[in-house]
Design an enzyme around this catalytic site. Structure first.
Site, PDB file in Angstrom:
ATOM      1  N   LYS A  77      -4.487   9.008 -38.621  1.00 55.89           N
ATOM      2  CA  LYS A  77      -3.054   9.104 -38.339  1.00 55.89           C
ATOM      3  C   LYS A  77      -2.762   8.475 -36.977  1.00 55.89           C
ATOM      4  CE  LYS A  77      -0.075  12.872 -39.968  1.00 55.89           C
ATOM      5  NZ  LYS A  77       0.346  14.262 -39.762  1.00 55.89           N
TER       6      LYS A  77
HETATM    7  O1  G3P Z   1       2.728  16.460 -40.828  1.00 56.07           O
HETATM    8  C1  G3P Z   1       3.863  16.554 -40.011  1.00 56.07           C
HETATM    9  C2  G3P Z   1       4.370  17.952 -40.005  1.00 56.07           C
HETATM   10  O2  G3P Z   1       3.316  18.842 -39.705  1.00 56.07           O
HETATM   11  C3  G3P Z   1       5.493  18.185 -39.039  1.00 56.07           C
HETATM   12  O3  G3P Z   1       6.171  19.329 -39.459  1.00 56.07           O
HETATM   13  O4  G3P Z   1       7.517  21.366 -39.192  1.00 56.07           O
HETATM   14  O5  G3P Z   1       6.337  20.350 -37.197  1.00 56.07           O
HETATM   15  O6  G3P Z   1       8.319  19.202 -38.221  1.00 56.07           O
HETATM   16  P1  G3P Z   1       7.123  20.113 -38.469  1.00 56.07           P
END
Ligand code: G3P
Length: 226
Positions: A83
């Site tokens: 990533k």
């Molecule tokens: O893979 C990306 C994800 O983990 C981000 O999620 O909820 O932190 O916006 P969030």
């Protein structure tokens, strides 16, 4: 639509992988920090549990170090997807790793122009963060629609839209309607998708009526006549 699980918690991954519905895993530095565990060991463990793509994020921001970190992560297992952030250095690294045959997930995508750049850099996946756009009053799913429409105009684009920052089953349904290739789901969201009160109610009624028959299924039975 492929379902990835968005967590670095190996117990959650094992539990949900047992459903047979998990096609991959995404992690990020925040999810890794939450486990309190060694990152490289966790990546190796996840890769052994889930055969599909497992996203492991670099920590550097300069191309040279990102490339070195990406190569190091890719050596952990063949199903590692490195990533990288959607930055000039990140996309330069994406192109270099892709050219070496390594899967790359370009993350922190928040606009269609960024997604076009990710595709041009040969990304395996691009991760638009729908929840975080919604959080600031933008329309995260509108971005998914834009990207899917743009990518769909160019058959040569192999980059898969990996919907990230998913907050609820509604996001999954909307992304599926748009033809997004992948959704990465927090464990709680995948579990929510199973449940509907009418399913629970209907099953209880079936079981109550079956109990009234006094029958069992696991007993000698004649095969249907050929
Ligand atoms: O893979 C990306 C994800 O983990 C981000 O999620 O909820 O932190 O916006 P969030």
């Amino acid at each position: 639509m492929k379902f990835f699980i968005d967590t670095a918690d190996i117990a959650e991954i094992r539990d949900l992988a047992a459903t047979g519905l998990v096609d991959g895993v995404t992690t990020n530095p925040s999810l890794v920090a939450k486990t309190g565990r060694d990152f490289l060991e966790t990546v190796a463990e996840i890769c052994a549990v889930v055969p599909g793509p497992v996203s492991a994020e670099v920590a550097a921001t300069d191309h040279e170090t990102m490339l070195a970190e990406g190569r190091h992560l890719a050596r952990i297992a063949g199903n590692v997807a490195v990533k990288v952030p959607l930055t000039p250095a990140g996309l330069r690294t994406c192109k270099a790793l892709t050219d070496e045959g390594t899967m790359v997930n370009v993350t922190l995508c928040f606009s269609a122009p960024q997604a076009i750049l990710a595709a041009k850099a040969g990304a395996t996946f691009v991760s638009p963060f729908v929840g975080r756009l919604d959080d600031i009053g933008a329309d995260g799913m509108a971005l998914i629609a834009e990207i899917c429409a743009i990518y769909g105009r160019y058959p040569a684009i192999r980059t898969e839209v990996l919907v990230a920052s998913v907050r609820n089953p509604g996001h999954v349904t909307a992304a599926a309607k748009l033809g997004a290739h992948v959704a990465t789901l927090p464990p709680a969201v995948l579990r929510q998708m199973f449940h509907h009160p009418l399913t629970d109610k209907g099953l209880a009624a079936f079981l109550a009526d079956w109990a009234k028959t006094g029958q069992t299924i696991l007993r000698p039975a004649k095969a249907a006549a050929e």
